[in-house]
Structures are given as structure tokens and as C-alpha cells.
Design an enzyme around this catalytic site. Sequence first.
Site, mmCIF file in Angstrom:
data_model
loop_
_atom_site.group_PDB
_atom_site.id
_atom_site.type_symbol
_atom_site.label_atom_id
_atom_site.label_comp_id
_atom_site.label_asym_id
_atom_site.label_seq_id
_atom_site.Cartn_x
_atom_site.Cartn_y
_atom_site.Cartn_z
ATOM 1 C CG ASP A 1 -8.088 -4.826 0.888
ATOM 2 O OD1 ASP A 1 -9.047 -4.344 1.528
ATOM 3 O OD2 ASP A 1 -7.982 -4.742 -0.350
ATOM 4 C CE LYS B 1 1.460 -17.035 -2.882
ATOM 5 N NZ LYS B 1 1.064 -18.362 -3.447
ATOM 6 C CG ASP C 1 -2.140 -19.686 -2.069
ATOM 7 O OD1 ASP C 1 -1.576 -19.815 -0.967
ATOM 8 O OD2 ASP C 1 -1.780 -20.298 -3.089
ATOM 9 C CG ASP D 1 -13.629 -7.305 0.986
ATOM 10 O OD1 ASP D 1 -13.487 -6.566 1.992
ATOM 11 O OD2 ASP D 1 -14.012 -6.866 -0.124
ATOM 12 C CE1 TYR E 1 -3.464 -2.685 0.548
ATOM 13 C CE2 TYR E 1 -4.649 -0.629 0.881
ATOM 14 C CZ TYR E 1 -4.657 -1.975 0.613
ATOM 15 O OH TYR E 1 -5.852 -2.615 0.416
#
Length: 370
Positions: free
Chosen positions: A250, A193, A226, A254, A142
Site C-alpha cells: 500500500d 522487514k 524501508d 503510493d 489488513y
Amino acid sequence: MTSYNLFYLPGDGIGPEVMAEVKRIVSWMNTQGIAKFETDEGLAGGSAYDAHGKAISEEHMAKAQVADAVLFGAVGGPKWDKVPYDVRPEAGLLRLRKDLGLFANLRPAICYPALADASSLKRNVVEGLDILIVRELTGGVYFGEPKTITDLGNGQKRGIDTQVYDTFEIERIARVAFDLAKTRRNKVSSAEKRNVMKTGVLWNEVVTRVHKEEYPQVTLEHVLADNCAMQLVRWPKQYDVIVTDNLFGDVLSDVAAMLTGSLGMLPSASLGAPDAKTKRRKSLYEPVHGSAPDIAGTGAANPIAMIASFGMALRYTLGLGDWADRLDAAISAVLAKGLRTKDIASEAQPANATTTQMGEAILKELQAAA
Ligand code: IPM
Ligand code: MG
């Protein structure tokens, strides 16, 4: 009675509508002498851009800096799709997070029993769900530099974003996650990751060390981000606290939001480091949902995420944890009685409440419990 200074930044779209329902609760608490809230209000996002060409003005930034808690609605909308990148609505929110040093973003995903059928997943997968996503909020891709689009001169352009994390940033967010896990089910799942990203390797290494040195009594597991997304829709109840970076946080939050029935249900708290002298943390409270321009002004917005965000302010900043509990109970009671805004309606329980009716009903429950 201690007095607290609340700074409202309702923002755009449904932001002002859902914020109105928080203001109703705040005024009632003031008139009852439950707390002494001094309130002030500013502009953020597109509404700030329309007023003074910036996503948040210096004056309103300064007010946010001194507030005990900033209550933030939502920003953005198609109206501002074409404004310059630096002053786009989201820039106001990102600047608040960065300049206030709000590195720890707490996103609790709780599935109220009454809403288990509003989720797109099967009832047994989500019923009773209570997980907490701890998202790093002031670092990573970000804010990393360089962040550019350059013209390569051959008809090609190159876009660059930079994912960068320093040790101290990972240490402090890991400590927040471990401390919170100790008050819950004592388990932290750290998502990165490391199979592809150097920041993931470092993240994994630092979280492992902080755990070993400071929190050996908490259960720690590492999960690839993931895989974490997949596990969240497969069997989310395996998780307690998930700690992860800004971008994965983020996305994963969701996903977690939909487990609760609707994005309209997920509150969040963004906290800074405790001040060395006062021990006070800067804070901002906002729903995870966006400004939903498509339904703005129609009375369809669900105010629960915004109201529950105020509940988190009562708990984490204002020292009114008992009122936070009562507010959560009021939300739960209203849902159990069958009140539904559009987003949380189901075949069995159709939509029957506007934003205001939902807000009023929650306040009524709160009053009854007082
Ligand atoms: C969120 C939002 C923001 C983010 C946007 C509005 C900048 O999606 O808080 O999750 O990406 O952090
Ligand atoms: Mg988001």
C-alpha cells in the site's frame, strides 16, 4: 464473439466521473463489434452506505462474484468519517478483495516520457520508468485477527492489529511475481522487514525457497521495505518487479505512483487464483488514487488511471491484449500532444483538459488507430 460481463462499481467522489470515461470506451467497443460487453452497475462505499446502510449490499456482492471483471472507481470521503467502522466506505472494497479471493494486486508504475517533468523528481530519475509492484492483497495486517481497541480500565486504551501470513499465501504471491518478471526484465525484489518482524522472516524464507525450486532463472534480491522506499525515490529504475505484503505494498505503491507524475496515473489489477476447472480468475480493476472529494464534481479529475485499469482488464481478463496495447498507446499519444489535467500539469505544460476532454481525446486516438 465471446461476451463478457462487466460490473461497474463507480463508488464515491471522483469515482463516477472517471468511470464515465471508461463507459464511453466500452460502448464504443461494443458498437464497433470489437467485443461484446454486457454491463451492470452497483453501489460501493459511501454511496452504498447512504442507500442501504452497508459499504456494499449482498446483492451487489453477488453480482461482483459472477462478473468477468469488476471495474471499481474509488470510495470514501469526509461525509462518512463518522459512520461505524464496520460499514465505513473502505470496508466495501476490503470485502470485495477478501470475498473474491483477489490476493494478487498488480500496480504498474510507468512514467510516460511526456510526464517526466510532472514528477517531483528529476527527469533523468523517472524518465522511461517501468516497474511493477505486486502487492499481496488478502492477508497481512489488513485482515489479521485480533483487530481491536480495548479499554484497559485505567484511562488507557489498547489498539491491536495483527500481521499474519501463512506459507501458502507467500508462495502464491511469489509465483505471480516470478511469472510476471519472466515476461519483463526477469528480476524480482522482495521487500519485507525481516529485521523486526516474524512475518518478514517467513516471507524471506518462503520467497527464497520458491525461487530456488521453481524460478532459478529469475534474478531475486531481498530488500528491507524501508530501504525499498528510499531506493524508490533515489533510483527507481533499479527495480523491475517488487513483491511485497499488503501494508508495505500500500505504502510503496503510493511512492511509486508519484514517480509517474501523479497518483492519477496509476492503474491496478487485483486477481484471484485460477479456477480449477475454467482456469478463469476473478478480477477487479481499480485506479490506485482515492476518491479525491476535494475536487469531485469540478471536472478536474484525471481519468487516466481508471482508463488504464480498464486496459489491464482487457489484457488480463478479457483476452484483448492487442486492444490493451492500443489503449496504452492512445494514452501516450494524448499526453505527447500536450493534453493535461491539473494533476499532471507543469510550468511548461499547464492544465488544459477536464476529465471529459481527456477521456474523449483518448477515445479519439483509439478510434484513429482502429
Ligand atoms: C489502496 C487504498 C486502499 C488500501 C484503501 C482505500 C482501503 O489505499 O488501494 O491502496 O489501503 O488498500
Ligand atoms: Mg493505498
